[in-house]
Design an enzyme around this catalytic site. Structure first.
Site, PDB file in Angstrom:
ATOM      1  NE  ARG A 116      19.237   9.381  -8.861  1.00  0.00           N
ATOM      2  CZ  ARG A 116      18.052   9.230  -8.292  1.00  0.00           C
ATOM      3  NH1 ARG A 116      17.534   8.030  -8.152  1.00  0.00           N
ATOM      4  NH2 ARG A 116      17.380  10.273  -7.868  1.00  0.00           N
ATOM      5  CB  ALA A 163      -0.954  -0.013   1.191  1.00  0.00           C
ATOM      6  NE  ARG A 218      14.621   4.850  -9.920  1.00  0.00           N
ATOM      7  CZ  ARG A 218      14.650   5.979  -9.209  1.00  0.00           C
ATOM      8  NH1 ARG A 218      14.141   7.092  -9.696  1.00  0.00           N
ATOM      9  NH2 ARG A 218      15.204   6.001  -8.019  1.00  0.00           N
ATOM     10  CG  PHE A 260      15.951  15.333 -10.667  1.00  0.00           C
ATOM     11  CD1 PHE A 260      15.620  16.275  -9.720  1.00  0.00           C
ATOM     12  CD2 PHE A 260      16.090  14.011 -10.263  1.00  0.00           C
ATOM     13  CE1 PHE A 260      15.422  15.908  -8.389  1.00  0.00           C
ATOM     14  CE2 PHE A 260      15.889  13.639  -8.944  1.00  0.00           C
ATOM     15  CZ  PHE A 260      15.559  14.584  -8.000  1.00  0.00           C
ATOM     16  CG  HIS A 295      21.052   8.613  -4.737  1.00  0.00           C
ATOM     17  ND1 HIS A 295      21.789   9.733  -4.457  1.00  0.00           N
ATOM     18  CD2 HIS A 295      19.859   9.053  -5.214  1.00  0.00           C
ATOM     19  CE1 HIS A 295      21.062  10.808  -4.753  1.00  0.00           C
ATOM     20  NE2 HIS A 295      19.895  10.420  -5.209  1.00  0.00           N
ATOM     21  CG  HIS A 339      18.378   5.247  -4.282  1.00  0.00           C
ATOM     22  ND1 HIS A 339      17.789   5.614  -3.094  1.00  0.00           N
ATOM     23  CD2 HIS A 339      17.751   5.968  -5.259  1.00  0.00           C
ATOM     24  CE1 HIS A 339      16.834   6.519  -3.342  1.00  0.00           C
ATOM     25  NE2 HIS A 339      16.780   6.732  -4.641  1.00  0.00           N
ATOM     26  CD  GLN A 359      19.416   4.878  -9.723  1.00  0.00           C
ATOM     27  OE1 GLN A 359      18.393   5.201  -9.155  1.00  0.00           O
ATOM     28  NE2 GLN A 359      19.664   5.197 -10.970  1.00  0.00           N
ATOM     29  CG  LEU A 416      18.161   9.961  -0.966  1.00  0.00           C
ATOM     30  CD1 LEU A 416      19.091   9.500  -2.064  1.00  0.00           C
ATOM     31  CD2 LEU A 416      16.717   9.711  -1.358  1.00  0.00           C
ATOM     32  CD  GLU A 449      19.662  12.853  -9.673  1.00  0.00           C
ATOM     33  OE1 GLU A 449      20.027  11.717  -9.326  1.00  0.00           O
ATOM     34  OE2 GLU A 449      19.088  13.084 -10.734  1.00  0.00           O
ATOM     35  N   GLY A 479      11.522  14.396  -6.602  1.00  0.00           N
ATOM     36  CA  GLY A 479      10.366  14.783  -7.378  1.00  0.00           C
ATOM     37  C   GLY A 479      10.009  13.771  -8.448  1.00  0.00           C
TER      38      GLY A 479
END
Lengths: 585, 253
Positions: free
Chosen positions: A288, A13, A391, A117, A233, A356, A231, A243, A246, A52
């Site tokens: 990244r 959820a 990604r 970004f 980060h 990440h 990935q 984290l 970015e 974002g």
């Protein structure tokens, strides 16, 4: 065992599961919906996303640009038909969230603001300060409260899918407060269980991200795709792995080595751009994988900074000033002060790359259907292949919305035509699921400890499946994971109470992580090339002839997975060179 | 960077334990846990669970102060365990209990049902004033309009404010700080028109008028939501409503 009958059951959820539930409630209002999660929805890890969500909205932007940034960023391992659907749905979904009350940052004239970004040619990231995922999750959760047909089962831990007649017809889950198992009987099941980065020793992920959904689908016969693509980060805190978004770099932060030199220019991401005036898709706004690999390079060259927590590089935000940091990056400031006792307004922050996100996951087609009829998947647990080998930041918060809804539409369509199941066979499977848990409780001979096996898994994943890999390292890690999976059969529970038994839950989570980890290591061992986040020191080039293909890991009991391959869907963008050198030609 | 951040430190954790399957009532157990000075209390609990006693039950996930799972009483104050830094607890003993004012499910896990019900009751979702469809584009909202409610949208539902609120302790029917703040968050949103519906829940004796304005909610809020300010604003607004209705009925609200 109590049976809960529903039309569509959703496991997880977070953002994807909630979006799917709302889509079902709005677009198929007669269906009964069961939304199951091992945590309360607002605890889901979507809340930790900071930066974002990307969607084309501004006049200077175009779908073509978003498409090319994503496909190139993914080192051409994306399925381009999926990317095409993703980018076209993205602005609709983000606008829908705006209509549900999401507090997006705004321009002075009241329209939605966007920020730059990494890896994006045009600024297109919608944001809510540096708490974008948090606001998306809470907006979805709060919106979901108005639909009575969404029946929530908070703190239910799903254990096994029930598959008969070649199709998924439900699953078993433990009600955590009582320890009782329930059978969810559903016409269709959507898995939205999130990622699995907790298999690594050093990661940005919450404790809950243990690959439960991936492992459940995998054990039921649905293949895991592209699992070797993990990935890193670039900017995590060196002690906790927390984290730092970015957006730190999007807003103008720079990365420096021990000589205060902006080293990214030495790694194909130059020339240097003016400090505090970030230029899109170059230097600190590179993708990244490249930025993380450059930091690793500085460590190898002896140009990293020695800190109490080991080798780091600096993230410098000081030139942004206190006002901008407070307005755009307040959470980053809080986190640095809490965990490092350092204030980015006045000090440079030591950072290291940290695991990440899993690009890989349960294989789905563009309609979010897995290869097991009746089973759908969306979000980080799924691999619809919009992320390819790497990604781009701010694509995943959109993916959960676009493919959460897509999974709901597909599930609703499927349920309308689904035949009734063989009740006796399903009950027998649920009873077997219960028997496995009962055996764990009754077992007195177990010798392996949960924390001990987890530690060994962490060590071998860090050693062999990290940011740079070799055949020898991946083979060793694969063999170690095979050993750990065998030893897992002999674990011991200390807690024998049925009420909120976290000893049991961490044991189940460990089993799920080990299954997923083996798929990562073996898929990586077999991919003898370097692409995106999968970098091999012994095969340093991308090899499109052999590996412009998705790897597909099939569960094989206690034996290592069987690896097969599947062609990448290329529509308009043939494989090319990833260029992050700004305007330099 | 030489300092004592990584210095080792032995801490006595005094933890409330309760397993309804075998305990008549809760009791405290004491554990001596080797810690590192820069840890938070959650790190100490995790170390305890992994190396000393795997049976301890508590909730946690993000370890970054945003998922709201790890609320508990630490030395008598409601805190997020991931935000309670050991450097701020110089004493040798730290006492840890589940959140006050909630029933205990097991050990440090409290029953959250009441909070979840109250959250739903206040309709914490946008009820549009003037309905637009997404294809018509966004509702325009200036940065100033955003600022009117953004602070109240920061609530992570960690329930610390309920554990701090003396009124909620005395009168469990009180809807409470977080839920009222969220209702107020939507009331203050320029896109919303649902205030009248929400007032039926919050401008009542179980709502804001139960609050005696102690302000403890705002003191413990880890996200600076300031629920006390939200409650006060709701009180003022509903007082104005009352006067408009009773003495100035000719004035359109």
């Amino acid at each position: 065992m109590e049976t809960i009958q529903t039309d569509v059951a959703i496991i997880g959820a977070g953002g994807a599961g909630l979006r799917a539930a709302i889509a079902l409630a709005q677009e198929s209002p007669k269906l009964r919906i069961a939304l199951i999660s091992k945590v309360y929805p607002m605890r889901s890890h979507t809340c930790a996303a900071e930066g974002g969500a990307a969607g084309v909205i501004k006049d200077n932007d175009s779908f073509e640009q978003h498409f090319h940034d994503t496909v190139g960023g993914g080192d051409w391992l994306c399925d381009q038909d999926a990317v095409d659907y993703h980018i076209h749905e993205a602005p609709k979904e983000l606008m829908q969230l705006e209509h549900w009350g999401c507090p997006w940052n705004r321009e002075d004239n009241g329209s939605v603001a966007v920020r730059p970004f990494g890896g994006m040619k045009i600024e297109r990231t919608w944001f809510a300060a540096d708490k974008s995922g948090f606001h998306i999750l809470h907006t979805l959760f709060q919106t979901s409260l108005q639909f009575p047909q969404i029946q929530r089962y908070d703190e239910y831990f799903a254990t096994d899918l029930l598959v008969d007649d070649g199709r998924c017809q439900g699953f078993t889950a433990i009600e955590m407060k009582s320890g009782s198992m329930r059978r969810f009987k559903a016409g269709a099941v959507i898995i939205a269980g999130g990622g699995a980065s907790r298999m690594f020793p050093f990661n940005t992920n919450g404790a809950i991200k243990t690959g439960d959904g991936m492992a459940m689908a995998y054990r039921a016969g649905a293949p895991l795709k592209d699992m070797e693509f993990v990935q890193y980060h670039p900017t995590g805190l060196p002690n906790t792995g927390t984290l730092l978004t970015e957006a730190c770099r999007g807003e103008g932060g720079v990365l420096l080595n021990k000589d205060n030199y902006r080293f990214l220019q030495d790694y194909g991401m130059g020339p240097e751009t003016p400090k505090g005036q970030p230029v899109l898709k170059t230097m600190e706004l590179g993708p990244r994988d490249r930025v993380s690999q450059a930091i690793w390079g500085e460590m190898q060259k002896g140009r990293a900074v020695d800190t109490p927590w080991g080798k780091c590089v600096w993230l410098d935000l000081r030139h942004l000033g206190e006002k901008k940091i407070n307005e755009r990056l307040p959470f980053v400031r809080d986190i640095c002060i809490s965990y490092l006792a350092m204030d980015p307004v006045h000090e440079m922050i030591p950072i290291v790359p940290v695991v990440h996100y899993m690009m890989g996951g349960i294989h789905t087609d563009t309609k979010a259907a897995t290869s097991l009829p009746g089973l759908f998947a969306a979000g980080e647990c799924a691999c619809v292949s919009i992320n390819g080998a790497n990604r781009l930041g701010s694509n995943s918060l959109v993916e959960i919305l676009v493919f959460g809804r897509r999974a709901a539409l597909s599930a609703a369509e499927y349920v309308a035509a689904a035949k009734p199941g063989n009740e006796a066979a399903l009950v027998a499977q649920a009873d077997a699921s219960q028997a496995r848990i009962d055996e764990l409780f009754a077992r007195s001979s177990g010798t392996e400890s949960i924390a001990g096996l987890r530690k060994e898994m962490h060590e071998t994943m860090g050693d062999g499946a990290g940011i740079y890999r070799t055949q020898e390292g991946l083979a060793k890690t694969s063999a170690k994971l095979a050993e750990l999976r065998r030893r897992y059969q002999n674990i011991k529970l200390h807690d024998k109470s049925r009420v909120y038994n976290t000893d049991l839950l961490t044991a189940l989570e460990l089993g799920n992580m080990l299954d997923c980890a083996e798929a990562v290591a073996v898929s990586g061992r077999e991919r003898k090339e370097s692409r995106g986040a999968h970098q091999r020191l012994d095969f340093t080039a991308r090899d499109d002839d052999k590996y412009l293909r998705h790897s597909m890991a099939y569960f094989n009991g206690l034996e290592p997975p069987r690896i097969d391959y599947r062609d990448v869907v290329i529509t308009t963008s043939p494989p090319g060179v990833r260029d992050y050198s700004g305007e330099k030609k | 960077m030489t300092d004592n951040r990584l210095a080792a430190r032995q801490i006595e954790l005094e933890i409330l334990r309760y397993d309804p399957e075998k305990d008549q009532e809760p009791h405290f157990e004491r554990y001596s846990v080797p810690c590192i000075n820069e840890w938070c209390v959650l790190d100490a609990l995790n170390h305890l669970k992994d190396s000393i006693d795997p049976t301890l039950a508590y909730r946690w996930s993000c370890h970054m102060q945003v998922c709201g799972s790890c609320g508990m009483m630490i030395n008598g104050e409601p805190k997020l365990a991931c935000k309670a830094m050991l450097r701020d607890y110089p004493d040798a003993v730290i006492r840890i209990e589940p959140l006050a004012h909630f029933p205990v499910e097991r050990d440090l896990v409290s029953v959250a049902d009441d909070f979840m019900d109250k959250l739903k009751r206040v309709k914490p979702y946008l009820i549009p004033g003037k309905v637009r469809v997404p294809t018509e584009g966004e509702y325009k909202q200036t940065p100033a309009q955003l600022k009117r409610y953004r602070q109240f949208a920061m609530c992570i539902n960690c329930m610390l404010c309920y554990a701090a609120c003396p009124e909620y302790g005395l009168q469990p029917k009180f809807i409470g700080p977080a839920a009222i703040s969220l209702a107020h968050r939507y009331n203050q949103d320029s896109r919303d028109g649902g205030r009248d519906e929400r007032q039926e829940e919050i401008a009542t004796n179980e709502g804001v008028w139960e609050c005696t304005f102690v302000g403890a909610c705002s003191e413990v809020c880890p996200k600076h939501v300031d629920p006390a300010a939200a409650l006060q604003q709701v009180k003022v607004a509903s007082t104005v409503d009352w006067y408009l209705e009773h003495f100035m009925s000719w004035v359109k609200k």
